[in-house]
Motif scaffolding. Structure first.
Motif, short mmCIF file in Angstrom:
data_model
loop_
_atom_site.label_atom_id
_atom_site.label_comp_id
_atom_site.label_asym_id
_atom_site.label_seq_id
_atom_site.Cartn_x
_atom_site.Cartn_y
_atom_site.Cartn_z
N VAL A 9 0.84 -1.18 0.00
CA VAL A 9 0.00 0.00 0.00
C VAL A 9 0.88 1.24 0.00
O VAL A 9 1.76 1.39 0.82
CB VAL A 9 -0.95 0.00 1.22
N ALA A 10 0.61 2.13 -0.94
CA ALA A 10 1.36 3.38 -1.01
C ALA A 10 0.99 4.27 0.17
O ALA A 10 -0.13 4.25 0.65
CB ALA A 10 1.05 4.10 -2.32
N SER A 11 1.94 5.07 0.63
CA SER A 11 1.68 5.90 1.79
C SER A 11 1.14 7.27 1.43
O SER A 11 0.84 8.06 2.29
CB SER A 11 2.97 6.04 2.61
N GLU A 12 1.07 7.56 0.15
CA GLU A 12 0.54 8.86 -0.25
C GLU A 12 -0.21 8.71 -1.56
O GLU A 12 -0.06 7.74 -2.28
CB GLU A 12 1.67 9.88 -0.38
N VAL A 62 -11.02 -13.60 -4.61
CA VAL A 62 -11.90 -12.42 -4.72
C VAL A 62 -11.98 -11.72 -3.37
O VAL A 62 -11.83 -10.50 -3.28
CB VAL A 62 -13.30 -12.83 -5.23
N SER A 63 -12.18 -12.46 -2.32
CA SER A 63 -12.29 -11.88 -0.98
C SER A 63 -10.99 -11.18 -0.56
O SER A 63 -11.01 -10.07 -0.03
CB SER A 63 -12.65 -12.98 0.02
N ARG A 64 -9.86 -11.84 -0.80
CA ARG A 64 -8.57 -11.25 -0.44
C ARG A 64 -8.35 -9.93 -1.17
O ARG A 64 -7.93 -8.94 -0.58
CB ARG A 64 -7.45 -12.24 -0.78
N GLU A 65 -8.68 -9.89 -2.46
CA GLU A 65 -8.44 -8.68 -3.23
C GLU A 65 -9.46 -7.58 -2.93
O GLU A 65 -9.16 -6.40 -3.10
CB GLU A 65 -8.35 -9.00 -4.72
N ARG A 66 -10.64 -7.96 -2.46
CA ARG A 66 -11.57 -6.93 -1.97
C ARG A 66 -10.95 -6.21 -0.78
O ARG A 66 -11.09 -5.00 -0.63
CB ARG A 66 -12.89 -7.58 -1.55
N GLY A 67 -10.30 -6.96 0.09
CA GLY A 67 -9.62 -6.37 1.23
C GLY A 67 -8.50 -5.43 0.79
O GLY A 67 -8.33 -4.34 1.36
N ARG A 68 -7.75 -5.83 -0.23
CA ARG A 68 -6.68 -4.97 -0.75
C ARG A 68 -7.29 -3.68 -1.32
O ARG A 68 -6.79 -2.59 -1.07
CB ARG A 68 -5.89 -5.70 -1.83
N LYS A 77 -10.13 -2.21 -0.52
CA LYS A 77 -10.61 -1.36 0.58
C LYS A 77 -9.45 -0.64 1.27
O LYS A 77 -9.57 0.54 1.61
CB LYS A 77 -11.39 -2.19 1.60
N ALA A 78 -8.35 -1.34 1.50
CA ALA A 78 -7.19 -0.72 2.15
C ALA A 78 -6.62 0.40 1.28
O ALA A 78 -6.26 1.47 1.79
CB ALA A 78 -6.12 -1.77 2.43
N LEU A 79 -6.54 0.18 -0.02
CA LEU A 79 -6.03 1.20 -0.93
C LEU A 79 -7.00 2.38 -1.05
O LEU A 79 -6.58 3.54 -1.09
CB LEU A 79 -5.76 0.60 -2.30
N LYS A 80 -8.28 2.07 -1.08
CA LYS A 80 -9.29 3.14 -1.16
C LYS A 80 -9.23 4.02 0.09
O LYS A 80 -9.39 5.24 0.00
CB LYS A 80 -10.68 2.53 -1.32
N ALA A 81 -8.97 3.43 1.24
CA ALA A 81 -8.91 4.17 2.50
C ALA A 81 -7.78 5.21 2.50
O ALA A 81 -7.86 6.20 3.22
CB ALA A 81 -8.75 3.21 3.67
N ILE A 82 -6.75 4.99 1.71
CA ILE A 82 -5.66 5.96 1.64
C ILE A 82 -5.72 6.78 0.34
O ILE A 82 -4.75 7.44 -0.04
CB ILE A 82 -4.29 5.29 1.79
N ASN A 83 -6.86 6.73 -0.34
CA ASN A 83 -7.10 7.51 -1.55
C ASN A 83 -6.14 7.18 -2.69
O ASN A 83 -5.74 8.06 -3.45
CB ASN A 83 -7.05 9.02 -1.25
N ALA A 84 -5.78 5.91 -2.81
CA ALA A 84 -4.95 5.49 -3.94
C ALA A 84 -5.77 5.60 -5.22
O ALA A 84 -7.00 5.54 -5.21
CB ALA A 84 -4.49 4.05 -3.73
#
Length: 157
Positions: A4-7, A125-131, A133-140
């Motif tokens: 996950v990118a930090s910015e 599919v489930s694992r990548e949904r989690g990825r 969501k994590a990326l969306k949370a940091i506005n990637a």
């Protein structure tokens, strides 16, 4: 997740949800497109898949092959497409493909990360949904493509 990118100025993350095709069927075309742009490519995958994809990229078509190598072979740094199960940081690559839940820290210079999803595996599919969501949370920067019934990619998000 370590990739996950930090910015928000990081790479674009494109999720490719395979429905009718296999990874072996679509990966060579995506790699060829990446090479035609002059990009250096990292394919991060589990150790048990490395030899399978290495062999496949030499033989997927009778009249062509994709120039590539593995990170456990000599001159890995010279390869335009590098298959790796061990690289921890994607340094020196323009594009990174993540297969079967693989993760890698994305360094500066990576323009795009392609997350390949096996649509026939609920675990995948489930694992990548989690990825996602994590990326969306940091506005990637995110895009989601899914295959239609004809095998063509349609942008869904």
């Amino acid at each position: 997740m370590s990739d996950v990118a930090s910015e928000t100025s990081g790479p674009d993350y494109w999720f490719y949800h395979l429905e009718g095709s296999t990874l072996e069927g679509v990966l060579p075309d995506l790699l060829e497109k990446s090479l035609s742009r002059g990009w250096r490519v990292l394919v991060k995958l589990p150790p048990d898949k490395q030899k399978q994809f290495d062999d496949h990229l030499w033989t997927f078509r009778d009249d062509s092959f994709i120039p590539h190598g593995r990170d456990d072979e000599p001159m890995a740094d010279w390869q335009p497409v590098l298959l790796s199960s061990d690289i921890k940081v994607a340094t020196g690559f323009d594009i990174v493909f993540l297969l079967d839940g693989a993760e890698v820290e994305i360094s500066e210079g990576v323009s795009r990360v392609m997350v390949m999803i096996n649509g026939r595996s609920e675990q995948d599919v489930s694992r990548e949904r989690g990825r996602w969501k994590a990326l969306k949370a940091i506005n990637a920067s995110l895009a989601y493509y899914q295959q239609n019934e004809r095998g063509r990619w349609e942008k869904r998000a």
